[in-house]
Design an enzyme around this catalytic site. Structure first.
Site, PDB file in Angstrom:
ATOM      1  N   ASP A   1       9.388   2.392   1.880  1.00  0.00           N
ATOM      2  CA  ASP A   1       8.159   3.437   2.270  1.00  0.00           C
ATOM      3  C   ASP A   1       7.610   3.155   3.915  1.00  0.00           C
ATOM      4  O   ASP A   1       7.250   1.966   4.218  1.00  0.00           O
ATOM      5  CB  ASP A   1       6.673   2.785   1.568  1.00  0.00           C
ATOM      6  CG  ASP A   1       5.401   3.410   1.894  1.00  0.00           C
ATOM      7  OD1 ASP A   1       5.535   4.252   3.055  1.00  0.00           O
ATOM      8  OD2 ASP A   1       4.416   3.425   1.142  1.00  0.00           O
TER       9      ASP A   1
ATOM     10  N   PHE B   1       0.972  -1.097   0.013  1.00  0.00           N
ATOM     11  CA  PHE B   1       0.129  -0.021  -0.106  1.00  0.00           C
ATOM     12  C   PHE B   1       0.810   1.152   0.016  1.00  0.00           C
ATOM     13  O   PHE B   1       1.706   1.433   0.955  1.00  0.00           O
ATOM     14  CB  PHE B   1      -0.743   0.046   1.251  1.00  0.00           C
ATOM     15  CG  PHE B   1      -1.906   1.151   1.027  1.00  0.00           C
ATOM     16  CD1 PHE B   1      -3.305   1.018   0.484  1.00  0.00           C
ATOM     17  CD2 PHE B   1      -1.555   2.416   1.699  1.00  0.00           C
ATOM     18  CE1 PHE B   1      -4.174   1.931   0.191  1.00  0.00           C
ATOM     19  CE2 PHE B   1      -2.699   3.536   1.442  1.00  0.00           C
ATOM     20  CZ  PHE B   1      -3.909   3.361   0.743  1.00  0.00           C
TER      21      PHE B   1
ATOM     22  N   LYS C   1       2.587  10.015   8.475  1.00  0.00           N
ATOM     23  CA  LYS C   1       1.664   9.698   9.340  1.00  0.00           C
ATOM     24  C   LYS C   1       1.954  10.306  10.795  1.00  0.00           C
ATOM     25  O   LYS C   1       1.756  11.628  11.096  1.00  0.00           O
ATOM     26  CB  LYS C   1       1.658   8.412   9.579  1.00  0.00           C
ATOM     27  CG  LYS C   1       0.792   7.326   8.354  1.00  0.00           C
ATOM     28  CD  LYS C   1       0.361   6.222   8.669  1.00  0.00           C
ATOM     29  CE  LYS C   1      -0.500   5.562   7.694  1.00  0.00           C
ATOM     30  NZ  LYS C   1      -1.737   5.525   7.637  1.00  0.00           N
TER      31      LYS C   1
END
Ligand code: PLP
Length: 397
Positions: free
Chosen positions: A223, A138, A252
């Site tokens: 990532d 993702f 985040k």
């Protein structure tokens, strides 16, 4: 107004892109959040790995207040003091020499992929633009990151996707070798797959990937949008494997809950970005980066990494014990405080019943219960969640 009215207004005025649970959260402190009616919840979702420091950490709140009074925004035409401080801190504590700031994980990945192509154009022989990513990955919802995300369910309805991507199974080094050809410029991977079901790399896999990228002269991009900033018990997940990427993305929890993203890079690679090559109006703005300095400092200074390791080990051991009791638990896995249990059945209803008990957890891939508590979580809080799950599971078996 009560939560019923709020939910009605939401249905009316907000695009229906999210399947939401029927609570309106209005307040947070540490590991707890409260809804409009004052009901308290123990939060093991943490805004999906955003609130690593817990909700409304006092140092982050103060930094936002102070910065808001001084300077909220100026253009990247000018030097920005907290942006420089945050970049320095990130470079001091990672493999990186330079940072590009943006506003989200997807944007960070866009930046990373643009940089990889730019570098390839300048420094690699031939036409190299293809990026290899992993099945169940993702990377975001923009067109390029959606294409990089090798999960068909996210692609539906958006064809044609971007050219220049190839997918291989996670944890299969020979598949990567087979996929690299004269067009490949980079491999992009999450060191632990979060949305893909808390999938950890096998022993030596990331190291082998690093060696293969070096051998083939291509870039390795990590990532760490979900697993960075202390989530696994080290500041960055790559540290567990002793393997450094050429480019890494984070977002985040980087600013303790304020929207932010960042691309971290080695100088040799970063030099391919020249003035005008990439930009973002809000990227690295004073408010977000002041919050980032406070958040990163708190993670480093307040023993959060140590607590994450200790509590993560304890939590995982309790999940493993639980697996022995219930045959429908396929596996308990994860690292630090990104943990999951894979069920042999759908996990969606368990999330709802836990919410009724005042506990927020998440389910990903349909059958993996994912736990992402703040890094300040206590043993008692972990016990409460595991005991509530056990109670729930007893009713099933
Ligand atoms: C590993 C990873 N990369 C990228 C993203 C996208 O981040 P954002 O939602 O901030 O665009 C996410 C979001 O969950 C993620 O987990």
């Amino acid at each position: 107004m009560n939560s019923q009215t709020m939910m009605m207004l939401s249905e009316k005025y907000i695009a229906h892109t999210y399947g939401r649970y029927p609570i309106v959260l209005v307040k947070g402190k540490g590991t707890r959040v409260w809804d409009m009616e004052g009901k308290e919840y123990l939060d093991f979702v943490s805004g999906l790995a955003v609130c690593n420091l817990g909700h409304c950490h006092p140092k982050v709140v103060r930094a936002i207040q102070d910065q808001a009074e001084r300077l909220i925004h100026v253009s990247n035409f000018y030097y920005i003091e907290p942006q420089i401080r945050l970049a320095s801190l990130l470079c001091e504590h990672s493999f990186a020499d330079q940072v590009f700031f943006c506003n989200s994980g997807a944007e960070a990945n866009e930046g990373a992929m643009k940089l990889a192509r730019k570098y390839a154009k300048e420094k690699m022989k031939g036409e190299r633009y293809e990026i290899i990513t992993m099945e169940r990955s993702f990377h975001g919802r923009t067109f390029a990151t959606l294409t990089a995300t090798a999960q068909e369910k996210y692609h539906k309805g958006y064809a044609p996707l971007m050219p220049g991507f190839k997918y291989v199974p996670f944890n299969d080094i020979e598949a990567v070798r087979g996929a690299i050809d004269s067009k490949t410029c980079a491999v992009m991977i999450e060191p632990i797959q979060g949305e893909g079901g808390v999938k950890c790399p096998g022993e030596g896999y990331l190291k082998a990937l690093r060696e293969m990228c070096d051998e083939k002269g291509i870039l390795l991009i990590f990532d760490e949008v979900q697993v960075g900033m202390g989530r696994t018990g080290k500041l960055f997940a790559y540290e567990h494997d002793g393997v450094e990427p050429d480019i890494m993305t984070i977002a985040k929890s980087l600013a303790g809950g304020v929207p932010i993203g960042a691309v971290l890079m080695k100088k040799e690679v970063g030099e391919s970005f020249k003035p005008g090559d990439h930009a973002s109006t809000f990227g690295g703005n004073p408010l977000a980066t002041a919050a980032g300095v406070a958040a990163l400092t708190a993670i480093l200074d307040e023993g959060m990494l140590e607590n994450c390791q200790r509590m993560g080990d304890y939590f995982l051991s309790r999940l493993e014990q639980m697996k022995k009791k219930f045959p429908f638990i396929e596996e308990a896995r994860g690292k630090g405080l990104i943990l999951g249990i894979e069920l042999k059945m759908d996990g969606g209803d368990i999330v709802k019943t836990m919410m009724g008990k005042g506990i927020l957890i998440n389910c990903t891939m349909g059958n993996v219960l994912r736990f992402l508590p703040p890094l300040i979580v206590t043993k008692e809080e972990i016990d409460r969640v595991v005991n509530a799950l056990e109670e729930e599971f007893k009713g099933i078996s």
